[in-house]
Design a protein around this motif. Structure first.
Motif: not given
Length: 135
Positions: A20-22, A26-27, A132-135
């Protein structure tokens, strides 16, 4: 002579979260500080760092991602390089195996070697640890 990099990073998140980060625009903006997009299909558009780099998605699955990579700094006649990520679950998070093939010269290879740590995976890890958020 080939100008290829093989690097490994350990990210404190699950493979699903790292993907998801990749790929989530938005992330990407949240951890990189710049606009980015990754089309979630082969042939989809790829851009990062406010379009400093762009390309096309070559492969996308739950634990693999690949795209072409060409920066605005490279001459127009320079062929795009290719970036491959393989995400492996690890007891401390996700081991990211990164291969960056076809860089145009030694200078770009060294610059990208530092850049992957300093501008990509370093900020990503910091984002995870600080928010420390939920991804």
């Amino acid at each position: 002579m080939a100008h290829d990099l093989t690097l490994e990073f350990l990210i404190p998140a699950t493979p699903t979260q790292v993907m998801k980060l990749l790929t989530d625009a938005k992330l990407i903006r949240a951890w990189s500080g710049g606009e980015g997009k990754v089309g979630k299909k082969v042939g989809g558009e790829f851009e990062m760092f406010d379009a400093w780099v762009a390309g096309k998605v070559l492969k996308i699955s739950d634990n693999e991602l690949a795209y072409t990579w060409k920066t605005t700094d490279w001459a127009e006649d320079v062929k795009p390089s290719e970036v491959y990520y393989k995400l492996l679950a690890d007891k401390e998070g996700t081991k990211v195996l990164l291969t960056h093939n076809g860089l145009p010269n030694d200078e770009e290879m060294e610059s990208h070697k530092e850049g992957w740590a300093e501008h990509f995976f370093g900020p990503m890890e910091e984002y995870i640890l600080v928010t420390r958020t939920t991804i």
